[in-house]
Scaffold this active site. Sequence first.
Site, PDB file in Angstrom:
ATOM      1  N   SER A 250       0.826  -1.195   0.000  1.00  0.00           N
ATOM      2  CA  SER A 250       0.000   0.000   0.000  1.00  0.00           C
ATOM      3  C   SER A 250       0.863   1.249   0.000  1.00  0.00           C
ATOM      4  CB  SER A 250      -0.922  -0.029   1.216  1.00  0.00           C
ATOM      5  OG  SER A 250      -0.875   1.184   1.898  1.00  0.00           O
ATOM      6  N   LYS A 251       0.311   2.302  -0.617  1.00  0.00           N
ATOM      7  CA  LYS A 251       1.115   3.516  -0.731  1.00  0.00           C
ATOM      8  C   LYS A 251       1.349   4.151   0.635  1.00  0.00           C
ATOM      9  CE  LYS A 251      -2.731   6.473  -1.961  1.00  0.00           C
ATOM     10  NZ  LYS A 251      -3.414   7.235  -2.953  1.00  0.00           N
ATOM     11  N   ARG A 252       0.571   3.726   1.618  1.00  0.00           N
ATOM     12  CA  ARG A 252       0.806   4.241   2.965  1.00  0.00           C
ATOM     13  C   ARG A 252       2.185   3.877   3.497  1.00  0.00           C
ATOM     14  NH1 ARG A 252      -3.585   6.200   5.832  1.00  0.00           N
ATOM     15  NH2 ARG A 252      -5.355   6.306   4.443  1.00  0.00           N
TER      16      ARG A 252
END
Length: 536
Positions: A250-252
């Site tokens: 995830s880009k998180r």
Amino acid sequence: MIVTRFAPSPTGYLHIGGARTALFCFLAARKGSGKFILRMEDTDQKRNTPTAAQQVMKDLAWLGIMWDEGPEVGGENGPYYQSERLDIYNKYMQQLLDSGRAYYCFDTPEELQIQREKAQQDKRTYTYDRPEVLPDVAAVERAEKEGRPVVVRFAMPGNDIVVQDVVRGGVRFGAAEIGDFIIQKSDGFPTYHFACVVDDELMGVTHILRGQEHLMNTPGHIALQEALGFRRPVYAHMSVTISEGGGKLSKRERGKVLRQAIKEAEGLDHAELAQVGGVSVEEFAGFLNKKNELDGPNITAIAEHIHVHLPEINVVDFLHSGYIPEALVNFVSLLGWNPGDNREIMPIEELIEAFDINRLNKTNSLFDRKKLISFNTEHMRIIAPEKLLEHFKRYLEVVESPIGKADDKTLAHLLKICEGARTLEDVATKSMFLFVDKVEFDEKAVKKVLQKDGVAELMKLTQSALAALETWDAHSLHGAIEKLCEEHQVGMGKVAQPLRVAITGTMVSPPIDESLMLLGKERTLKRIDDTLEFIS
Ligand code: GLU
């Protein structure tokens, strides 16, 4: 003929998972001498942006995943932006309304919430309660006047539905599991489910390859197809790819790593970082305190500024880290698929030849970054030099490297002497000494190499030997260094390593003779002068 499609909802940059879906659709179509369609599912007015669609196309093109039909290239089934196909959807919507297979609803979010809570209390799966008498046009008008949201729901047929999935076999969904779902939102736009089913039919899609998260949508899609008299395509829902940290890619993750790095590197000027990232000081502070996230490009800019490496998630991140598309495509192709033998490094032609949707596997795959690096190293080694040069130029442009100003001949030469590099970023790092006015000494290099007894004396001798050279080419330079070592009875490293630090500031560079040659006589002698001064 096999027809596949990649149907992203353009909300941002293309995620590596999306790239995998697109790649498998592309490979399946090419293998079956079929057609690969790109369709923009942009019916979410709030979230979809035209720039995101452009970016997705740019990322696909960089990967070499070119579509036969779709935006920019056109085709007989256009338009390929769903937002431009509203008339088409309305026609089919009306058909369902007329036949009683769809109906209007006017519930407010609060009313729906109450229904949901009631289901929870009764310990049953919540599904929408279809009214016994479906609302008529007059009721719709009344609801509109009252300012209620008017949506259209599809009336599910009330029987179990078995999805025949290539990867999982038959998956049965019980009649009670899937309730009447919304097919037209209160803004008049169709939902994803409806637009997708209509378009797959009209565009002649025969095979739907998509992520596992869509499996639960499929019984609803099948029911829609049946109600509209459409064909049923072949479905393959692909397994999940897990990041090394355990969760989804995830880009998180990028935000998390950056936040941590900024906290650990005390004393950074936050106002400056906010400016570099193109965000306000408040937004930046909110990001550090986990109150808000920043967009991909903002995060990338800050990370590049403070030289922090972030885990790549979007396709564009891999470009920024110096990966080449051939390697990325090959690596991604093996996430949830294999060619049936032990082959790993495969150029695209070979992937097409070997591709078979029947070998998509059920088990989750691991996004092994070490493996990706080794794939990249190998693909950089086997790729045609002209292609590698093209990739290098693109890379230098996107990271705004000063090396990008060099001519093709120099760049090709740099690639050649950096043979064995793992990424284009490595090549750039190793070449950077040629493009700076003044060398900055790496602390470790100073301690390990420069602050040793006898280094200054030997360096002075080296300088004189180099100064006396009449021809400044790799061959002569190599000879001069060798001669010096013989005369003073020292190993090559004793001369070459301090020299390397003197001209580059670091302990890694391309071969020393090539490096000196590229730097030129004058600059070399000057850098040795500066280093001698630095030592004393
Ligand atoms: N727009 C959907 C998505 O991006 C497409 C899903 C599908 O392939 O049907 O997830």
